[in-house]
Design a protein around this motif. Structure first.
Motif, PDB file in Angstrom:
ATOM      1  N   MET A   1      -9.677-113.744 -10.783  1.00 53.10           N
ATOM      2  CA  MET A   1      -9.364-113.884  -9.227  1.00 53.10           C
ATOM      3  C   MET A   1      -8.199-115.031  -9.271  1.00 53.10           C
ATOM      4  O   MET A   1      -8.716-116.308  -9.786  1.00 53.10           O
ATOM      5  CB  MET A   1     -10.593-114.319  -8.480  1.00 53.10           C
ATOM      6  N   VAL A   2      -7.249-114.913  -8.428  1.00 55.31           N
ATOM      7  CA  VAL A   2      -6.256-115.744  -8.347  1.00 55.31           C
ATOM      8  C   VAL A   2      -5.967-116.383  -6.985  1.00 55.31           C
ATOM      9  O   VAL A   2      -5.747-115.531  -6.092  1.00 55.31           O
ATOM     10  CB  VAL A   2      -4.862-115.459  -8.790  1.00 55.31           C
ATOM     11  N   ILE A   3      -6.126-117.656  -6.812  1.00 55.06           N
ATOM     12  CA  ILE A   3      -5.926-118.281  -5.497  1.00 55.06           C
ATOM     13  C   ILE A   3      -4.620-119.021  -5.259  1.00 55.06           C
ATOM     14  O   ILE A   3      -4.503-119.765  -6.262  1.00 55.06           O
ATOM     15  CB  ILE A   3      -7.381-119.293  -5.051  1.00 55.06           C
ATOM     16  N   ALA A   4      -3.839-118.724  -4.434  1.00 57.49           N
ATOM     17  CA  ALA A   4      -2.413-119.353  -4.321  1.00 57.49           C
ATOM     18  C   ALA A   4      -2.636-120.540  -3.253  1.00 57.49           C
ATOM     19  O   ALA A   4      -3.394-120.203  -2.098  1.00 57.49           O
ATOM     20  CB  ALA A   4      -1.398-118.588  -3.836  1.00 57.49           C
ATOM     21  N   ALA A   5      -2.097-121.749  -3.453  1.00 55.83           N
ATOM     22  CA  ALA A   5      -2.276-122.812  -2.624  1.00 55.83           C
ATOM     23  C   ALA A   5      -1.125-123.709  -2.591  1.00 55.83           C
ATOM     24  O   ALA A   5      -0.325-123.981  -3.694  1.00 55.83           O
ATOM     25  CB  ALA A   5      -3.493-123.646  -3.099  1.00 55.83           C
ATOM     26  N   ARG A   6      -0.847-124.296  -1.476  1.00 58.13           N
ATOM     27  CA  ARG A   6       0.266-125.077  -1.410  1.00 58.13           C
ATOM     28  C   ARG A   6      -0.083-126.644  -1.630  1.00 58.13           C
ATOM     29  O   ARG A   6       0.552-127.204  -2.086  1.00 58.13           O
ATOM     30  CB  ARG A   6       0.919-124.842   0.028  1.00 58.13           C
ATOM     31  N   VAL A   7      -1.378-126.618  -0.949  1.00 55.84           N
ATOM     32  CA  VAL A   7      -1.889-128.315  -1.013  1.00 55.84           C
ATOM     33  C   VAL A   7      -3.181-128.233  -1.497  1.00 55.84           C
ATOM     34  O   VAL A   7      -4.102-127.536  -0.841  1.00 55.84           O
ATOM     35  CB  VAL A   7      -1.829-129.071   0.487  1.00 55.84           C
ATOM     36  N   VAL A   8      -3.690-128.807  -2.514  1.00 57.35           N
ATOM     37  CA  VAL A   8      -4.911-129.083  -2.948  1.00 57.35           C
ATOM     38  C   VAL A   8      -5.557-130.456  -3.179  1.00 57.35           C
ATOM     39  O   VAL A   8      -4.904-131.175  -4.019  1.00 57.35           O
ATOM     40  CB  VAL A   8      -5.292-128.282  -4.365  1.00 57.35           C
ATOM     41  N   LEU A  16      -2.705-131.786  -5.611  1.00 60.02           N
ATOM     42  CA  LEU A  16      -1.983-130.954  -6.459  1.00 60.02           C
ATOM     43  C   LEU A  16      -1.053-130.216  -5.232  1.00 60.02           C
ATOM     44  O   LEU A  16      -1.617-129.581  -4.249  1.00 60.02           O
ATOM     45  CB  LEU A  16      -2.871-130.017  -7.240  1.00 60.02           C
ATOM     46  N   ARG A  17       0.081-129.882  -5.616  1.00 56.89           N
ATOM     47  CA  ARG A  17       1.024-129.050  -4.825  1.00 56.89           C
ATOM     48  C   ARG A  17       1.577-127.827  -5.454  1.00 56.89           C
ATOM     49  O   ARG A  17       1.708-127.519  -6.722  1.00 56.89           O
ATOM     50  CB  ARG A  17       2.114-129.821  -4.356  1.00 56.89           C
ATOM     51  N   ASP A  18       1.443-126.695  -4.809  1.00 62.10           N
ATOM     52  CA  ASP A  18       2.222-125.369  -5.092  1.00 62.10           C
ATOM     53  C   ASP A  18       1.586-124.928  -6.267  1.00 62.10           C
ATOM     54  O   ASP A  18       2.356-124.853  -7.223  1.00 62.10           O
ATOM     55  CB  ASP A  18       3.722-125.478  -4.962  1.00 62.10           C
ATOM     56  N   THR A  19       0.189-124.636  -6.357  1.00 64.28           N
ATOM     57  CA  THR A  19      -0.318-124.175  -7.771  1.00 64.28           C
ATOM     58  C   THR A  19      -1.204-123.052  -7.385  1.00 64.28           C
ATOM     59  O   THR A  19      -1.143-122.436  -6.094  1.00 64.28           O
ATOM     60  CB  THR A  19      -1.031-125.430  -8.323  1.00 64.28           C
ATOM     61  N   ARG A  20      -1.693-122.436  -8.469  1.00 68.79           N
ATOM     62  CA  ARG A  20      -2.789-121.280  -8.281  1.00 68.79           C
ATOM     63  C   ARG A  20      -3.863-121.655  -8.948  1.00 68.79           C
ATOM     64  O   ARG A  20      -4.046-122.301 -10.421  1.00 68.79           O
ATOM     65  CB  ARG A  20      -2.061-120.193  -8.928  1.00 68.79           C
ATOM     66  N   ILE A  21      -5.340-121.297  -8.408  1.00 67.62           N
ATOM     67  CA  ILE A  21      -6.302-121.567  -9.120  1.00 67.62           C
ATOM     68  C   ILE A  21      -6.988-120.489  -9.603  1.00 67.62           C
ATOM     69  O   ILE A  21      -6.886-119.454  -8.814  1.00 67.62           O
ATOM     70  CB  ILE A  21      -7.449-122.160  -8.193  1.00 67.62           C
ATOM     71  N   ARG A  43      -1.928-120.419   1.277  1.00 66.50           N
ATOM     72  CA  ARG A  43      -0.784-121.389   1.128  1.00 66.50           C
ATOM     73  C   ARG A  43      -0.723-121.962   2.620  1.00 66.50           C
ATOM     74  O   ARG A  43      -0.218-123.043   2.650  1.00 66.50           O
ATOM     75  CB  ARG A  43       0.304-120.736   0.672  1.00 66.50           C
ATOM     76  N   GLY A  44      -1.130-121.594   3.632  1.00 67.14           N
ATOM     77  CA  GLY A  44      -1.224-122.123   4.959  1.00 67.14           C
ATOM     78  C   GLY A  44      -2.397-122.983   5.293  1.00 67.14           C
ATOM     79  O   GLY A  44      -2.482-123.615   6.327  1.00 67.14           O
ATOM     80  N   LEU A  45      -3.391-123.244   4.299  1.00 71.49           N
ATOM     81  CA  LEU A  45      -4.415-124.138   4.298  1.00 71.49           C
ATOM     82  C   LEU A  45      -4.443-125.321   3.493  1.00 71.49           C
ATOM     83  O   LEU A  45      -3.604-125.501   2.397  1.00 71.49           O
ATOM     84  CB  LEU A  45      -5.456-123.103   3.941  1.00 71.49           C
ATOM     85  N   THR A  46      -5.299-126.180   3.670  1.00 68.24           N
ATOM     86  CA  THR A  46      -5.700-127.330   2.770  1.00 68.24           C
ATOM     87  C   THR A  46      -6.578-126.833   2.039  1.00 68.24           C
ATOM     88  O   THR A  46      -7.718-126.590   2.721  1.00 68.24           O
ATOM     89  CB  THR A  46      -6.052-128.610   3.507  1.00 68.24           C
ATOM     90  N   VAL A  47      -6.484-126.810   0.797  1.00 65.81           N
ATOM     91  CA  VAL A  47      -7.869-126.385  -0.036  1.00 65.81           C
ATOM     92  C   VAL A  47      -8.271-127.727  -0.826  1.00 65.81           C
ATOM     93  O   VAL A  47      -7.580-128.488  -1.218  1.00 65.81           O
ATOM     94  CB  VAL A  47      -7.101-125.485  -1.090  1.00 65.81           C
ATOM     95  N   LEU A  48      -9.703-127.434  -0.949  1.00 70.40           N
ATOM     96  CA  LEU A  48     -10.352-128.713  -1.682  1.00 70.40           C
ATOM     97  C   LEU A  48     -11.753-128.149  -2.219  1.00 70.40           C
ATOM     98  O   LEU A  48     -12.110-127.041  -1.982  1.00 70.40           O
ATOM     99  CB  LEU A  48     -10.499-130.039  -0.691  1.00 70.40           C
ATOM    100  N   PRO A  49     -12.278-129.108  -3.073  1.00 73.42           N
ATOM    101  CA  PRO A  49     -13.784-128.446  -3.561  1.00 73.42           C
ATOM    102  C   PRO A  49     -14.595-128.289  -2.336  1.00 73.42           C
ATOM    103  O   PRO A  49     -14.717-129.221  -1.263  1.00 73.42           O
ATOM    104  CB  PRO A  49     -14.115-129.551  -4.292  1.00 73.42           C
ATOM    105  N   GLY A  50     -15.597-127.299  -2.403  1.00 74.61           N
ATOM    106  CA  GLY A  50     -16.718-127.415  -1.534  1.00 74.61           C
ATOM    107  C   GLY A  50     -17.470-128.759  -1.230  1.00 74.61           C
ATOM    108  O   GLY A  50     -17.521-129.444  -2.362  1.00 74.61           O
TER     109      GLY A  50
END
Ligand SMILES: [Zn+2]
Length: 387
Positions: A1-8, A16-21, A43-50
């Motif tokens: 499963m691949v998650i795309a993120a702009r801001v992690v 971390l910027r522009d990456t995939r988890i 990519r429209g969100l701020t992604v962080l650990p639960g």
């Protein structure tokens, strides 16, 4: 499963910027900007650990009569409410909680761990140790109690080393309810049993719990600068509450008034407002204490489940906590306090895929913590809604 993120936000204070988890099973398998195809585009969100809430009371709800029902009820309705509290907590972005103890939490913890109910990962105490001076028992009796808790499946020991809830008239109600010898016994035996300890402590009890080598001090009103320094020196985790708890009492004063341990009338609750500035002042001093590990815990009671993130707003807006520090206090630092730093609390290869997405940037606008639109726990997506 691949998650795309702009801001992690990685949970340890880095961005971390522009990456995939990349998630495989329940774990993060890679962080790879080239991974494809994308399953979840965040990519429209701020992604962080639960987030991790280090102090909740999941089984605490309002009873059939609408009044505060406390934490120990065993009716069928109370059981469903506990399950609902767990679900609301997970939807709010909290993928792990530390429950401060009630025998009824263990079956809920186990059901969630088995995947038969949705909810946050739960670590729980079973029967708390309520300090009652000499009547609490001899050090040997207290050590036996700790071993019993271990047998009963406790993940930690909850200890009351001073009186109950703060009141405006007597904000640090009572003094120490356990002697230093008793506290030494409970925290030492817990360590031998590989159990952590969380200690409800005001004033003198803060120092006593620190000296006893307990893992985590809760609340802490009345702690002096020297007490805070001592916690930093001993590596004691500190979990002060800024505002959600008092706010919950004030919002629900009709439902709490006249129930055990609470003021009799709604009018008497107004005095609780006076506790908020004291909470903020303590937290301000705590975050200025070099080396003190201040973690995130809300003390969520009935009326607070699912609103846990409001505590972030209190901490940042009223106590001057840096927004990034607020996030890490509920990520890597809380994970460390729970002894789970190698499992949860950061976005890193090998760790559990506990990943949330916020509509907004909490570093610029802390109210973004209210807008959790994506929740994954252990590689399972529980929430993925429109912004
Ligand atoms: Zn509590």
């Amino acid at each position: 499963m691949v998650i795309a993120a702009r801001v992690v936000l990685d949970g340890k204070g880095r961005i971390l910027r522009d990456t995939r988890i990349v998630v495989e099973g329940s774990r993060i398998a890679a962080i790879d900007p080239m991974a494809a195809p994308v399953d979840y585009d965040l990519r429209g969100l701020t992604v962080l650990p639960g987030w991790i809430d280090a102090h909740v009371h999941l089984t605490w709800s309002f009873g059939e009569d609408g009044k505060n029902g406390g934490t120990g009820r065993t009716t069928q309705e109370a059981a469903y409410q506990s399950a609902a509290n767990a679900w609301m907590t997970l939807l709010a972005g909290f993928t792990t909680v530390q429950n401060a103890g009630s025998p009824t939490t263990a079956p809920l913890r186990d059901a969630i761990a088995q995947g038969t109910l949705p909810g946050p990962r739960i670590l729980t105490a079973i029967q708390p140790l309520s300090g009652q001076g000499e009547r609490t028992g001899t050090p040997e009796e207290i050590r036996a109690y700790v071993r019993e808790q271990k047998k009963a499946g406790a993940d930690l020991i909850k200890i009351f080393a001073s009186g109950g809830i703060p009141r405006a008239s007597d904000p640090w109600e009572g003094g120490l309810t356990l002697s230093q010898d008793q506290l030494n016994a409970v925290c030492d035996e817990a360590r031998k049993q590989q159990l952590r300890t969380m200690v409800h402590a005001y004033r003198d009890a803060v120092r006593a719990a620190t000296v006893a080598g307990c893992t985590e001090v809760e609340h802490g009103l009345g702690a002096t600068d020297d007490d805070l320094k001592a916690m930093a020196e001993h590596g004691t985790y500190f979990d002060p509450q800024a505002g959600l708890l008092i706010e919950t009492y004030l919002l629900n004063r009709d439902r709490y008034a006249g129930t055990p341990f609470y003021p009799k009338t709604e009018a008497e609750f107004a005095g609780m407002e006076a506790i908020l500035p004291r909470n903020y002042e303590l937290l301000r001093r705590a975050i200025k204490t070099p080396g003190l590990k201040v973690i995130f815990g809300t003390d969520a009671v009935a009326g607070a489940h699912g609103r846990n993130a409001e505590e972030f707003i209190h901490r940042v807006v009223h106590a001057g906590v840096d927004p990034m520090a607020a996030m890490t206090s509920a990520n890597s630092l809380a994970a460390e306090a729970l002894g789970l730093a190698n499992q949860i609390g950061s976005i890193a290869v090998g760790l559990q895929a506990d990943i949330i997405g916020l509509d907004g940037d909490p570093l610029r606008d802390i109210t973004a913590v209210r807008r959790v639109v994506f929740v994954m726990k252990g590689g399972v997506v529980y929430k993925n809604v429109a912004r």
